[in-house]
Design an enzyme around this catalytic site. Structure first.
Site, PDB file in Angstrom:
ATOM      1  N   ASP A 109       0.824  -1.203   0.000  1.00 40.12           N
ATOM      2  CA  ASP A 109       0.000   0.000   0.000  1.00 40.12           C
ATOM      3  C   ASP A 109       0.864   1.262   0.000  1.00 40.12           C
ATOM      4  O   ASP A 109       2.058   1.221   0.314  1.00 40.12           O
ATOM      5  CB  ASP A 109      -0.899  -0.026   1.244  1.00 40.12           C
ATOM      6  CG  ASP A 109      -2.263   0.600   1.005  1.00 40.12           C
ATOM      7  OD1 ASP A 109      -2.376   1.453   0.112  1.00 40.12           O
ATOM      8  OD2 ASP A 109      -3.210   0.226   1.726  1.00 40.12           O
ATOM      9  N   ASP A 127     -10.879   1.713  -3.136  1.00 35.20           N
ATOM     10  CA  ASP A 127     -11.402   1.432  -1.797  1.00 35.20           C
ATOM     11  C   ASP A 127     -12.923   1.451  -1.804  1.00 35.20           C
ATOM     12  O   ASP A 127     -13.548   1.098  -0.808  1.00 35.20           O
ATOM     13  CB  ASP A 127     -10.903   2.485  -0.796  1.00 35.20           C
ATOM     14  CG  ASP A 127      -9.532   2.127  -0.254  1.00 35.20           C
ATOM     15  OD1 ASP A 127      -9.085   0.992  -0.465  1.00 35.20           O
ATOM     16  OD2 ASP A 127      -8.900   2.999   0.384  1.00 35.20           O
TER      17      ASP A 127
HETATM   18  C1  GLA Z   1      -5.791   1.677   2.196  1.00 35.24           C
HETATM   19  C2  GLA Z   1      -6.202   0.511   1.328  1.00 35.24           C
HETATM   20  C3  GLA Z   1      -7.242  -0.321   2.040  1.00 35.24           C
HETATM   21  C4  GLA Z   1      -6.696  -0.786   3.362  1.00 35.24           C
HETATM   22  C5  GLA Z   1      -6.252   0.407   4.195  1.00 35.24           C
HETATM   23  C6  GLA Z   1      -5.549  -0.050   5.450  1.00 35.24           C
HETATM   24  O1  GLA Z   1      -6.831   2.590   2.313  1.00 35.24           O
HETATM   25  O2  GLA Z   1      -6.653   0.939   0.088  1.00 35.24           O
HETATM   26  O3  GLA Z   1      -7.625  -1.414   1.240  1.00 35.24           O
HETATM   27  O4  GLA Z   1      -5.619  -1.651   3.136  1.00 35.24           O
HETATM   28  O5  GLA Z   1      -5.363   1.239   3.459  1.00 35.24           O
HETATM   29  O6  GLA Z   1      -5.156   1.001   6.238  1.00 35.24           O
END
Ligand code: GLA
Length: 734
Positions: free
Chosen positions: A478, A548
């Site tokens: 990420d 997301d």
């Molecule tokens: C980001 C990712 C999510 C999740 C969060 C965790 O927003 O896109 O899928 O992994 O971080 O903090």
């Protein structure tokens, strides 16, 4: 063939009809013309009598190099319209009377910034061509790299800038390529924009005189624009989903990038892309070089659908790790939406047991397993297991996950730190910063300066350890914020802006080293959803988190845009709980069928599911496994867009043509509109197919129909009310 030098022999199929034996790269010595041809398109350049390299053609395949009009030196129209403005220079230096977007701009130490590039030499090796241009006076060179993928219909371009002078120079703009559309007007530009939780939204607009810029200044690829474009001749010129010529391109860079689309007053349409010139300054000492990112482009005569099918196949075969032999993506479970930071051993094991029963193949533990990570205020940077949550480390959990027949994956965000972390306390200087200035936090975190070797080496040691000590087959990698205050105070001021390029190169290098050492490790690229999706990162990762936003109706449009530029195979899509974003609740089957457009995952809290939910999910996961090869490796036809329609549908045809799959959705019916009629595409008209419906929503169809009937008479689907959905599978009879 006269003076022609013949290189790289291969059988080319022109369009779908004519076949001839030709050369991917032809060169005519007498005309100084190069003709580059793939199955689907050709591209030509030539040197004019002034020694300038000119673009001559880009479009449907040509096969006779003698048909290509050689480059001619043009005349000035007026003192305000010099010939340099009218020429189609393949890679223009900023110098002389050139006022458009140059491909290369440099400043010499003495302040001289004039650069006029002329042809010097070239080499052809197989499907690769290098053309070297040089300034008319100085030993400043640009070598243009062309690599042709004859079977995929894609041309790769990049450039190496070389300072062979005895003094330092500073590169102020370094682009990978300029592409020219055939002379004409009325072109339409398609591009993808977005923001967090609303990525890859489609845009379409006429190209008028002036410049349009797609870019990222954020340090990553960014949610705001994807480095992809496509251009067609508009409705009048046949620019549709399945018909008309489409010119498209995709830039392979995960840092600051820019694509400029210009229509000049001389009716040229040119697209120039490479490093963003924003805050860009790259010093080159004598002997040093700068390589620009790869810019991939192609032409399809089969509309937007044809163009994206070329890109999907190209990504799968030439870009992604493992190429055509990479496995299909497994069904994944991730508990982020269900548990957020509240992860612990019993909780994850309970979810893993339920996930395994559903046929999940890869269990991923998301954020919260490390350091003091109970929320997003602390812990980033401390990549050791949180002993309160996992007193036994991850060993027990991983053992149980493996015992349940699933692979194990781990969320990491290596490039970041919270202020409240041991790593930041130990190395506050490791984050990018301008001394004495604020360090802006976003999501309470700061960005490590990965351009620094010690940071890269440290992250390698941490990730290598994580991959070695745990039987972890997968990292969800990420990156949850954009850059700010991109200072690199350890370097001389003139060198500090190298950070923009060096960061991304080190990121690539870090992933490459890790994969080299752990060949079985797979990686998902995530940046708060779809903030880092481009052909540069895709060379190094197996799938991506598209957004997301997992709300199924929103997802339809995000996914439609995604597939313009990228392959469904890599598009990770989860089924999550409702009500979701927009406070919308859609039925479980609708959510499943939306997520089945890519690599299916489940992100729901299985502890809250009813028996009925499990029964539905079990059936649908099993169903997905019967179609996923077709979805992930087949040809995608976007039959009806979710934009502006109440029913949308997509179809996938397996590479061998034996299976075809339809996924169809009713969004929100009004006025009792009749049952939608679906006209299949890409089938064999002469073949007969068995028609199997997931849930009996095909109206009045015989169980066997010819391809001709399915494509021309179509199928009627009983989709009613809100969020109804169905799937239909065709199997070709032998
Ligand atoms: C980001 C990712 C999510 C999740 C969060 C965790 O927003 O896109 O899928 O992994 O971080 O903090």
């Amino acid at each position: 063939m006269g003076n022609m030098r013949i290189c790289a022999t291969l059988a080319l199929v022109l369009g779908s009809a004519a076949t001839l034996t030709g050369q991917a790269i032809q060169f005519s010595e007498s005309q100084k013309v190069w003709l580059l041809t793939t199955k689907y398109n050709s591209y030509a350049m030539g040197v004019d009598s002034n020694g300038a390299l000119q673009n001559l053609y880009w479009g449907a395949p040509l096969w006779r190099i003698t048909d290509v009009q050689p480059a001619t030196a043009k005349r000035d129209i007026s003192s305000f319209d010099p010939h340099q403005m009218i020429d189609n220079e393949e890679f223009a230096g900023w110098g002389g009377p050139r006022f458009y977007e140059a491909a290369l701009k440099v400043a010499r130490a003495n302040g001289d910034r004039d650069l006029v590039l002329k042809y010097v030499s070239h080499q052809i090796r197989g499907n690769e061509l290098n053309i070297t241009l040089k300034d008319i006076r100085d030993e400043i060179e640009a070598t243009l790299h062309y690599r042709l993928y004859p079977e995929n219909g894609v041309l790769q371009r990049s450039a190496t800038i070389r300072n062979k002078t005895a003094a330092p120079i500073t590169v102020e703009s370094a682009q990978s390529a300029t592409w020219y559309l055939p002379p004409g007007q009325g072109y339409q530009l398609n591009y993808l924009t977005g923001r967090w939780a609303a990525e890859t939204q489609m845009n379409r607009e006429p190209i008028h005189e002036g410049a349009k810029i797609l870019e990222s200044r954020k340090g990553n690829t960014s949610h705001n624009f994807n480095p992809w474009f496509s251009i067609d001749r508009g409705e009048g010129g046949g620019g549709g989903e399945e018909e008309g010529g489409v010119w498209f391109g995709s830039l392979a860079w995960s840092g600051n990038w820019r694509i400029t689309i210009e229509q000049t007053p001389y009716r040229q349409v040119r697209v120039t892309g490479g490093f963003n010139t924003f805050d860009f300054s790259y010093p080159l000492k004598p002997g040093e070089t700068l390589d620009t990112p790869e810019f991939y482009a192609g032409y399809s005569s089969a509309g937007a659908g044809g163009a994206s099918r070329l890109m999907h196949k190209f990504e799968r075969e030439q870009i992604l790790p493992g190429g055509a032999s990479a496995r299909v993506r497994p069904v994944l479970y991730n508990s982020w939406e269900a548990t957020t930071f509240a992860v612990d051993e019993p909780g994850q094991i309970a979810l893993a047991e339920k996930a395994a029963k559903l046929g999940v193949e890869l269990f991923v533990i998301d954020d919260g397993w490390f350091g003091k990570r109970n929320n997003d205020h602390a812990g980033l940077g401390d990549w050791f297991v949180n002993k309160q949550k996992f007193p036994n480390g991850l060993t027990n959990l991983i053992g149980r996950v493996n015992q349940l027949g699933m692979d194990f994956g781990l969320w990491v965000e290596p490039e970041m730190v919270n202020r409240d972390s041991d790593l930041y306390r130990a190395h506050p200087d490791w984050v990018m910063n301008f001394p004495g200035r604020p360090r802006s936090e976003l999501r309470n975190q700061l960005v490590l300066n990965l351009a620094r070797t010690e940071v890269k080496d440290y992250l390698f040691s941490v990730l290598d350890k994580l991959a070695s000590e745990n039987n972890s087959k997968y990292f969800k990698w990420d990156m949850n914020r954009a850059f700010s205050e991109p200072g690199w105070p350890e370097l001389a001021p003139a060198d500090q802006r190298k950070l923009w390029v060096a960061y991304t190169r080190n990121l690539y290098d870090l992933i490459d080293k890790l994969r080299q050492k752990h060949p079985k490790l797979e990686i998902e690229s995530c940046s708060g959803g779809g903030g880092r999706i481009d052909l540069g990162i895709l060379r190094r990762v197996d799938e991506v988190w598209a957004s997301d936003n997992t709300e199924a109706l929103d997802r339809l449009r995000i996914q439609e845009g995604f597939t313009q530029a990228h392959a469904p195979k890599i598009m990770s899509a989860w089924v999550t709980d409702v009500p979701n974003m927009n406070r919308r609740s859609t039925p479980l089957q609708f959510r499943f069928l939306v997520a089945m457009q890519g690599a299916l995952g489940i992100g729901a809290n299985l502890n809250h599911w009813s028996e009925e939910d499990f029964t539905t999910a079990d059936k649908l996961v099993k169903f997905y496994k019967t179609i996923r090869n077709t979805v992930q490796t087949g040809s995608l036809y976007r039959l009806q867009s979710p934009r502006g329609h109440d029913v949308s549908s997509v179809e996938y045809v397996a590479p061998d043509g034996k299976q075809a799959v339809l996924l169809a959705y009713r969004h929100s019916q009004q006025y009792s509109t009749p049952a939608p009629q679906i006209y299949w595409r890409g089938l064999n008209a002469a073949a007969v197919y068995t028609v199997a419906s997931l849930d009996g929503k095909v109206l009045n169809a015989s169980p066997e129909l010819s391809g001709a009937s399915l494509m021309n008479q179509g199928l009627s689907l009983r989709l009613t009310g809100d969020y109804d959905s169905t799937a239909v599978v065709l199997q070709k009879k032998e």
